[in-house]
Design a protein around this motif. Structure first.
Motif, PDB file in Angstrom:
ATOM      1  N   SER A  20       0.820  -1.209   0.000  1.00 47.56           N
ATOM      2  CA  SER A  20       0.000   0.000   0.000  1.00 47.56           C
ATOM      3  C   SER A  20       0.850   1.253   0.000  1.00 47.56           C
ATOM      4  O   SER A  20       0.384   2.322  -0.380  1.00 47.56           O
ATOM      5  CB  SER A  20      -0.920   0.003   1.234  1.00 47.56           C
ATOM      6  N   GLY A  21       2.095   1.128   0.417  1.00 49.55           N
ATOM      7  CA  GLY A  21       2.969   2.298   0.468  1.00 49.55           C
ATOM      8  C   GLY A  21       4.423   1.925   0.288  1.00 49.55           C
ATOM      9  O   GLY A  21       4.820   1.349  -0.719  1.00 49.55           O
ATOM     10  N   TYR A  22       5.211   2.207   1.322  1.00 53.28           N
ATOM     11  CA  TYR A  22       6.662   2.042   1.232  1.00 53.28           C
ATOM     12  C   TYR A  22       7.196   0.824   1.966  1.00 53.28           C
ATOM     13  O   TYR A  22       8.290   0.346   1.677  1.00 53.28           O
ATOM     14  CB  TYR A  22       7.355   3.285   1.814  1.00 53.28           C
ATOM     15  N   GLY A  23       6.455   0.324   2.957  1.00 51.72           N
ATOM     16  CA  GLY A  23       6.980  -0.714   3.825  1.00 51.72           C
ATOM     17  C   GLY A  23       7.445  -1.958   3.094  1.00 51.72           C
ATOM     18  O   GLY A  23       8.417  -2.600   3.489  1.00 51.72           O
ATOM     19  N   GLY A  44       3.688   0.812  -5.254  1.00 54.06           N
ATOM     20  CA  GLY A  44       3.136   1.329  -4.008  1.00 54.06           C
ATOM     21  C   GLY A  44       1.859   2.102  -4.303  1.00 54.06           C
ATOM     22  O   GLY A  44       1.879   3.042  -5.100  1.00 54.06           O
ATOM     23  N   ASP A  45       0.762   1.691  -3.674  1.00 57.81           N
ATOM     24  CA  ASP A  45      -0.508   2.398  -3.865  1.00 57.81           C
ATOM     25  C   ASP A  45      -0.572   3.583  -2.889  1.00 57.81           C
ATOM     26  O   ASP A  45      -1.485   3.703  -2.077  1.00 57.81           O
ATOM     27  CB  ASP A  45      -1.683   1.446  -3.643  1.00 57.81           C
ATOM     28  N   ASN A  46       0.410   4.456  -2.992  1.00 61.36           N
ATOM     29  CA  ASN A  46       0.578   5.545  -2.027  1.00 61.36           C
ATOM     30  C   ASN A  46      -0.584   6.524  -2.008  1.00 61.36           C
ATOM     31  O   ASN A  46      -0.862   7.138  -0.977  1.00 61.36           O
ATOM     32  CB  ASN A  46       1.880   6.287  -2.320  1.00 61.36           C
ATOM     33  N   ALA A  49      -2.963   4.943   0.484  1.00 62.45           N
ATOM     34  CA  ALA A  49      -2.423   4.454   1.746  1.00 62.45           C
ATOM     35  C   ALA A  49      -2.805   5.414   2.878  1.00 62.45           C
ATOM     36  O   ALA A  49      -3.049   6.602   2.627  1.00 62.45           O
ATOM     37  CB  ALA A  49      -0.902   4.343   1.640  1.00 62.45           C
ATOM     38  N   PRO A  50      -2.857   4.882   4.113  1.00 65.59           N
ATOM     39  CA  PRO A  50      -2.570   3.504   4.516  1.00 65.59           C
ATOM     40  C   PRO A  50      -3.798   2.605   4.391  1.00 65.59           C
ATOM     41  O   PRO A  50      -4.924   3.078   4.407  1.00 65.59           O
ATOM     42  CB  PRO A  50      -2.149   3.657   5.978  1.00 65.59           C
ATOM     43  N   TYR A  51      -3.548   1.298   4.284  1.00 64.10           N
ATOM     44  CA  TYR A  51      -4.628   0.320   4.223  1.00 64.10           C
ATOM     45  C   TYR A  51      -5.051  -0.158   5.612  1.00 64.10           C
ATOM     46  O   TYR A  51      -6.117  -0.746   5.766  1.00 64.10           O
ATOM     47  CB  TYR A  51      -4.169  -0.917   3.438  1.00 64.10           C
ATOM     48  N   GLN A  61     -10.788  -4.722  -2.712  1.00 62.09           N
ATOM     49  CA  GLN A  61     -10.986  -4.027  -3.988  1.00 62.09           C
ATOM     50  C   GLN A  61      -9.681  -3.416  -4.486  1.00 62.09           C
ATOM     51  O   GLN A  61      -9.305  -3.590  -5.652  1.00 62.09           O
ATOM     52  CB  GLN A  61     -12.031  -2.927  -3.815  1.00 62.09           C
ATOM     53  N   PHE A  62      -8.987  -2.700  -3.615  1.00 61.36           N
ATOM     54  CA  PHE A  62      -7.739  -2.042  -4.001  1.00 61.36           C
ATOM     55  C   PHE A  62      -6.672  -3.068  -4.396  1.00 61.36           C
ATOM     56  O   PHE A  62      -5.945  -2.885  -5.376  1.00 61.36           O
ATOM     57  CB  PHE A  62      -7.206  -1.188  -2.843  1.00 61.36           C
TER      58      PHE A  62
END
Length: 283
Positions: A20-23, A44-46, A49-51, A61-62
């Motif tokens: 979802s991001g950077y992690g 990354g779905d920045n 985010a956050p999920y 869905q995402f």
């Protein structure tokens, strides 16, 4: 800037790494270290985010949108390097969507490989899970661990402030100590017999130094990246037909649904190197 012209060709079938991001970059780093010869594409779905605090339906869905995006990029294998996506979306995607989308492709998560490591590390049989609200509430770690080791006791603790601490570059500052000490105290109060703690969020390895400072010496820390990387290597060895579908030119591509410039800046926190990313949409 056309994303196809920057990397895609018929000969490129990278392994997809999603977060979802950077992690998830902490997982990617371990995978690249163990298997540098493969091509990889990180998304990354920045922008969304956050999920961690989102509903099961929204995360599913995402995540499904992201999986379809990876398939369009030529990926035959996608790793959900996101605990929340693994907890809330992986099973449905594997059982319901993949048979319709393409039965020959695979989507794997990070929870199962991490759960498998428990038996070799815990002597007391008491495991702690530190994660986002969504991961802890889902009970996914407890479910996976109990499948493998029915007698193990699993205790979860959600740490909602830890991801912001990392992404705002406060993870090594004195202000982070309070939040780290607070949640470690809570989980050990719930179960004083815990001797192994799983960092159930890919951001948390950056807090390892502070976590170690406030844990008893006998408590071991499981950071996911190493175990996910080893599990992926083993998976490809056991599935040569999938291995043949993954190209091996040592290339790495980064995409984000938000600002490419910001992604490059933030990615350096996790990778200790500068990266160039491209912006993309998941439609």
């Amino acid at each position: 800037m056309e994303e196809q012209s920057n990397y895609k060709s018929r000969e490129t079938n990278p392994i997809g790494i999603f977060d979802s991001g950077y992690g998830g970059l902490t997982v990617l780093s371990e995978i690249k270290t163990l298997m540098p010869e493969y091509d990889y594409i990180y998304l990354g779905d920045n922008a969304r985010a956050p999920y961690g605090s989102r509903s099961f339906e929204r995360v599913y869905q995402f995540t499904l949108e992201a999986v379809k995006w990876f398939f369009r990029q030529g990926c035959h294998l996608v790793i959900l390097a996101c605990n929340t996506a693994s907890a809330k979306a992986l099973r449905t995607i594997q059982q319901v969507d993949l048979p319709q989308l393409d039965p020959s492709r695979r989507v794997l998560g990070v929870i199962r490989p991490t759960a498998e490591s428990v038996s070799t590390l815990s002597e007391s049989g008491h495991i702690g899970i530190l994660g986002t609200e969504g991961t802890i509430r889902s009970g996914s770690y407890e479910l996976e661990i109990k499948k493998l080791y029915p007698d193990v006791t699993v205790t979860g603790e959600s740490c909602p402030m830890w991801v912001p601490l990392v992404e705002n570059r406060e993870y090594d500052k004195p202000g982070a100590d309070y939040f780290v000490q607070q949640h470690l105290g809570r989980i050990l109060e719930k179960d004083p017999l815990i001797d192994t703690i799983i960092l159930g969020c890919t951001h948390y390895p950056l807090l390892t130094e502070k976590i170690t400072r406030y844990l008893p010496e006998n408590v071991k820390i499981i950071s996911q990246g190493k175990y996910v990387a080893e599990s992926l290597k083993n998976y490809l060895q056991r599935h040569p037909e999938m291995d043949r579908n993954c190209t091996k030119n040592g290339n790495m591509y980064y995409f984000t649904t938000d600002s490419a410039e910001r992604f490059g800046q933030q990615a350096s926190i996790f990778l200790n190197e500068q990266v160039a990313a491209l912006q993309t949409n998941l439609e």
